[in-house]
Motif scaffolding. Structure first.
Motif: not given
Length: 171
Positions: A1-9
């Motif tokens: 699963m993809t890290d939501p914090n990474q997506l936002i960054e």
């Protein structure tokens, strides 16, 4: 699963890069200029995208042109320079919004069309009909006759012998 914090960054980085590109495009559009020279080299102009004249220079051929022809040449050359400047807007915006996108179509619809007149050759000089050589010589050496002036009316004659304040000979 993809890290939501990474997506936002990643999203924030792309947004910041896009904002930087947009600011650069805005600056380039604000500083757009166009330059053009008439076909005969008599006129060179530089204008802003809005059509404001930034520079104007005349070549040697400008001295030989009548004033009305020179004025028309300045205007047509300035229009061609403005069209060149405005044409750069799509080139500046293409990397930012895409060549064939709806956004590009919108940008192009907001750019007013500029009517660029063709440079006309010098208008023909008026020819005078001459019947014989004597008229030819007279037509080329003598200016046209001036119309006769009407003599000035003499207002003093009405009051020569009469006083304005005395009743002489009845009113």
């Amino acid at each position: 699963m993809t890290d939501p914090n990474q997506l936002i960054e990643d999203y924030e980085q792309r947004t910041a890069a896009l904002l930087e590109q947009a600011e650069e495009a805005k600056s380039q559009i604000a500083n757009l200029t166009g330059a053009a020279t008439s076909q005969d080299g008599a006129v060179t102009v530089s204008v802003s995208a809005g059509g404001a004249l930034l520079s104007l220079s005349f070549g040697a051929k400008a001295d030989d042109l009548p004033k009305d022809r020179l004025a028309a040449l300045v205007m047509s050359t300035a229009k061609r320079a403005q069209a060149q400047a405005v044409g750069q807007i799509a080139t500046i915006m293409a990397p930012l919004i895409g060549d064939n996108s709806e956004a590009m179509q919108f940008v192009q619809s907001q750019i007013p069309p500029i009517d660029v007149p063709d440079e006309d050759p010098a208008p023909p000089t008026p020819q005078q009909f001459v019947v014989n050589e004597e008229q030819q010589d007279a037509a080329t050496t003598q200016p046209p006759p001036r119309p006769a002036r009407r003599p000035a009316e003499d207002d003093d004659t009405d009051y020569d012998q009469r006083s304005l304040f005395k009743k002489e000979g009845g009113w």
